[in-house]
Structure formats: C-alpha cells, structure tokens
Scaffold this motif. Structure first.
Motif, PDB file in Angstrom:
ATOM      1  N   LYS A  18     -60.767  40.481  46.882  1.00  0.00           N
ATOM      2  CA  LYS A  18     -60.705  39.431  47.904  1.00  0.00           C
ATOM      3  C   LYS A  18     -61.242  39.916  49.248  1.00  0.00           C
ATOM      4  O   LYS A  18     -60.748  39.549  50.314  1.00  0.00           O
ATOM      5  N   VAL A  19     -62.273  40.740  49.171  1.00  0.00           N
ATOM      6  CA  VAL A  19     -62.935  41.238  50.373  1.00  0.00           C
ATOM      7  C   VAL A  19     -64.124  40.351  50.741  1.00  0.00           C
ATOM      8  O   VAL A  19     -64.407  40.122  51.907  1.00  0.00           O
ATOM      9  N   ALA A  20     -64.819  39.848  49.719  1.00  0.00           N
ATOM     10  CA  ALA A  20     -65.953  38.954  49.929  1.00  0.00           C
ATOM     11  C   ALA A  20     -65.551  37.522  49.589  1.00  0.00           C
ATOM     12  O   ALA A  20     -64.734  37.291  48.698  1.00  0.00           O
ATOM     13  N   ALA A  21     -66.113  36.566  50.309  1.00  0.00           N
ATOM     14  CA  ALA A  21     -65.792  35.144  50.100  1.00  0.00           C
ATOM     15  C   ALA A  21     -66.672  34.558  48.999  1.00  0.00           C
ATOM     16  O   ALA A  21     -67.906  34.583  49.105  1.00  0.00           O
ATOM     17  N   TRP A  22     -66.029  34.022  47.965  1.00  0.00           N
ATOM     18  CA  TRP A  22     -66.805  33.429  46.875  1.00  0.00           C
ATOM     19  C   TRP A  22     -67.534  32.174  47.351  1.00  0.00           C
ATOM     20  O   TRP A  22     -68.598  31.810  46.811  1.00  0.00           O
ATOM     21  N   ILE A  68     -67.063  50.333  50.929  1.00  0.00           N
ATOM     22  CA  ILE A  68     -67.682  51.649  50.725  1.00  0.00           C
ATOM     23  C   ILE A  68     -67.561  52.075  49.270  1.00  0.00           C
ATOM     24  O   ILE A  68     -68.516  52.590  48.673  1.00  0.00           O
ATOM     25  N   ILE A  69     -66.390  51.843  48.677  1.00  0.00           N
ATOM     26  CA  ILE A  69     -66.187  52.188  47.263  1.00  0.00           C
ATOM     27  C   ILE A  69     -67.173  51.425  46.382  1.00  0.00           C
ATOM     28  O   ILE A  69     -67.747  51.980  45.440  1.00  0.00           O
ATOM     29  N   SER A  70     -67.375  50.146  46.695  1.00  0.00           N
ATOM     30  CA  SER A  70     -68.294  49.322  45.897  1.00  0.00           C
ATOM     31  C   SER A  70     -69.741  49.791  46.032  1.00  0.00           C
ATOM     32  O   SER A  70     -70.572  49.528  45.154  1.00  0.00           O
ATOM     33  N   LEU A  71     -70.049  50.481  47.121  1.00  0.00           N
ATOM     34  CA  LEU A  71     -71.420  50.933  47.373  1.00  0.00           C
ATOM     35  C   LEU A  71     -71.716  52.304  46.771  1.00  0.00           C
ATOM     36  O   LEU A  71     -72.885  52.706  46.696  1.00  0.00           O
ATOM     37  N   ILE A  72     -70.690  53.021  46.338  1.00  0.00           N
ATOM     38  CA  ILE A  72     -70.899  54.369  45.799  1.00  0.00           C
ATOM     39  C   ILE A  72     -71.807  54.379  44.561  1.00  0.00           C
ATOM     40  O   ILE A  72     -72.774  55.157  44.501  1.00  0.00           O
ATOM     41  N   PRO A  73     -71.559  53.533  43.544  1.00  0.00           N
ATOM     42  CA  PRO A  73     -72.466  53.542  42.380  1.00  0.00           C
ATOM     43  C   PRO A  73     -73.903  53.190  42.746  1.00  0.00           C
ATOM     44  O   PRO A  73     -74.848  53.754  42.181  1.00  0.00           O
ATOM     45  N   ILE A  74     -74.075  52.273  43.685  1.00  0.00           N
ATOM     46  CA  ILE A  74     -75.425  51.871  44.096  1.00  0.00           C
ATOM     47  C   ILE A  74     -76.121  53.022  44.816  1.00  0.00           C
ATOM     48  O   ILE A  74     -77.321  53.257  44.623  1.00  0.00           O
ATOM     49  N   THR A  75     -75.369  53.748  45.633  1.00  0.00           N
ATOM     50  CA  THR A  75     -75.933  54.897  46.330  1.00  0.00           C
ATOM     51  C   THR A  75     -76.341  55.994  45.347  1.00  0.00           C
ATOM     52  O   THR A  75     -77.414  56.591  45.470  1.00  0.00           O
ATOM     53  N   GLY A  80     -70.343  43.023  43.367  1.00  0.00           N
ATOM     54  CA  GLY A  80     -69.920  41.715  43.842  1.00  0.00           C
ATOM     55  C   GLY A  80     -68.638  41.252  43.166  1.00  0.00           C
ATOM     56  O   GLY A  80     -67.736  40.702  43.824  1.00  0.00           O
ATOM     57  N   ILE A  81     -68.544  41.467  41.865  1.00  0.00           N
ATOM     58  CA  ILE A  81     -67.336  41.094  41.119  1.00  0.00           C
ATOM     59  C   ILE A  81     -66.136  41.884  41.636  1.00  0.00           C
ATOM     60  O   ILE A  81     -65.037  41.348  41.804  1.00  0.00           O
ATOM     61  N   TYR A  82     -66.356  43.163  41.907  1.00  0.00           N
ATOM     62  CA  TYR A  82     -65.289  44.026  42.438  1.00  0.00           C
ATOM     63  C   TYR A  82     -64.818  43.526  43.796  1.00  0.00           C
ATOM     64  O   TYR A  82     -63.604  43.454  44.058  1.00  0.00           O
ATOM     65  N   LEU A  83     -65.742  43.177  44.669  1.00  0.00           N
ATOM     66  CA  LEU A  83     -65.377  42.688  46.003  1.00  0.00           C
ATOM     67  C   LEU A  83     -64.645  41.348  45.924  1.00  0.00           C
ATOM     68  O   LEU A  83     -63.723  41.088  46.706  1.00  0.00           O
TER      69      LEU A  83
END
Length: 319
Positions: free
Chosen positions: A199-203, A15-22, A192-195
């Motif tokens: 370590k929330v998203a799998a590289w 959710i935090i990563s989506l705030i700037p995009i929103t 994506g870099i933040y995630l």
C-alpha cells in the motif's frame, strides 16, 4: 542516523522494491551502475544536507529513493559529471526551492532527468550500450560495449526510425538496450505488485495511466496511424512501466484524492501517447508525468469542489 535523517518506512519499502532492478541493471550493463549510483547519491544527499542544515531540518530518506530512481533512468554510459550535475539541479530546483520534502510540486528525480535530457542531448539520446545476455553478463565487466547502429538502439528509437518492433519476449526479460533500470518489464511489474501489496503506491494512479494510454494508443493504432505502435509494445517499452510504477505514483507530486489520482494517471497516459507519436521525444513518459505534476493540485481542487457541491445538494434534498 536518527539524528540526521527523518525515518520514512514508505521510502524504505520503495528502496527494497528497487534492489532487484538495480541488480539486473548490473547484469545487463556492468558495474558502472554502482559507480554512477555512488557519485549521484553522494552529491544528491550533500545538496539536500546543505539546504536542510541551513533551515535547521533533517534530511529525508526520500533523497535516497530520488537518487536511485534518477540513476535507473539514465543510459549506462552517461558521463559521471553530467549525472552529478543533474541530481544537484533536480534536488535543488525540483525539491528544496519549494521548501523541502513534502512541499515539492514536481518529482525531483524527473526534474533531474529532464534537465540532463534537454541540456546534454547527445549522451542521453544517442549513446547507448549493448545488453549482456549470457551469464555472468555485466557482472564480469565495468560496462558493456557501446552501440553505433540505429538498428541496435532502444526499442522505441528503432520503431521511430524503421517502424520495426522488438520481440515482446525480449522486452519482458529486459535483454534490450535502454536506460539502466527501464528494460526488464517483468521485474518492474513485480516491483509494482509489491508496492501495491504494501500500500505504498496508489492503484488508482496506475489504473488511470494504463486506461489513458491503452485507450488512446489503441484507438490511433486501429485507425492505422503509423507513428503509434500497438498498445502492448508501447506499454513494455520506452520506460512506460518504470514511470507508471515509480514516478507517477510519487505521493508528494501526485493528487491526494482517490478520484484525482485516477484523473491524473489518465492524463499522464494520454499525454505520453501524444508525445511519443507526434513530438521529437521517443519516450514521452518523463514529460507526461511532469505535466501531470503541474495539474495535480488543480485536479484535487476540482475533485474536492465537486464533492462539496454534491454534499450540499444532498443536504438540501434531506432538508
């Protein structure tokens, strides 16, 4: 809040990563973004609450991620009632019928998006809004003006109709018509870099998607296929990056094994190229991920089986 929700730090990170995009979607298209988000969240959470209440369970915080992701894949002018119908369908048939959080085979946000895309094609594929560029942009309006000409449509639609490619600088910044959260490549890359850092998203999944997409699209482009743009343009347009960063990396609907994640991502990348170039759909990423979701359990089974065979082989050699 703990009484009603399952605490999920991973989902809060997303959710935090989506705030700037929103926020950028508001700047580019207007405050209608928040109106859509309000109604979709209300009905999305309500749908999950009713189901989980019957089961005697709590609501997962993942439902908020689902609602935000779904909204950001919609055109700015999507009718509210259509957006609401989509999220109710996606949450129920994409998640709850499988047993709720952690058991769903498909990404519920994509199930919702695919449903409204197929059921209501006109507002989802034809009606787009102009993008605001000069400050204060969309912060000064409810929604930007609608687009009528094909020459002003989304980058992928323009390419399919005319063969012309929008400047890469515009794709990077996001000042192009499109879905609410899929236009700004820079913001999505930073998310994506933040995630990855958290370590929330799998590289492995992201790498697989990039390798599969770049490899096939690059080959077809070099062979002179007119339906396939150069890989860089393809990566920066059509919701590719948004799907790769936020949808394909969903830990529930993607493989569990590291090797499986790469294979799954590779499959998604290849199918995206095929759908974009030879099917009726200009984007392709949405359907490619849903197809990948279908094969995710099989991929894990195959990887685990190969590991088992190798392990038994090493035991025999040692003996």
């Amino acid at each position: 809040m703990k009484k009603y929700f399952i605490k999920q730090n991973m989902m809060r990170t997303v959710i935090i990563s989506l705030i700037p995009i929103t926020i950028s979607s508001i700047y580019f298209f207007g405050w209608r973004t928040l109106v859509l988000l309000f109604w979709v969240t209300l009905f999305g959470v309500g749908t999950e609450w009713i189901y989980e209440k019957i089961q005697g369970k709590k609501i997962s915080e993942a439902i908020f991620v689902t609602c935000i992701l779904y909204i950001l894949t919609l055109p700015p002018s999507t009718p509210i009632w259509i957006a609401v119908v989509g999220i109710v369908f996606g949450v129920f048939f994409g998640k709850e019928v499988f047993g709720g959080f952690g058991r769903n085979l498909f990404n519920p946000a994509l199930v919702a998006r695919a449903f409204v895309y197929i059921t209501f094609p006109e507002p989802l594929t034809i009606k787009w809004s102009e993008v605001a560029t000069a400050f204060p942009g969309g912060f000064a309006t409810y929604i930007t003006e609608s687009i009528d000409a094909v020459s002003q449509a989304t980058p992928m639609l323009i390419f399919r109709e005319t063969g012309e490619m929008v400047a890469l600088s515009r794709l990077l910044l996001g000042n192009v018509p499109g879905s609410l959260g899929e236009t700004s490549a820079i913001l999505i890359i930073l998310a994506g870099i933040y995630l990855l850092y958290k370590k929330v998203a799998a590289w492995q999944t992201m790498a697989g998607v990039l390798v599969g997409f770049t490899g096939l699209s690059g080959l077809l482009y070099l062979l002179g296929n007119p339906q396939i743009p150069n890989p860089i343009f393809g990566i920066l347009s059509g919701g590719f990056l948004f799907g790769m960063v936020f949808m394909a990396t969903d830990p529930i609907s993607s493989p569990r094994t590291k090797e499986g994640k790469f294979i799954y991502g590779f499959l998604v990348g290849i199918v995206t190229v095929i759908i974009r170039g030879y099917a009726l759909f200009a984007g392709g990423m949405m359907f490619a991920i849903l197809i990948g979701n279908t094969f995710a359990p099989i991929i894990d089974e195959g990887v685990n089986y190969i590991k088992k065979i190798r392990k038994e082989g090493r035991k025999e050699v040692t003996a």
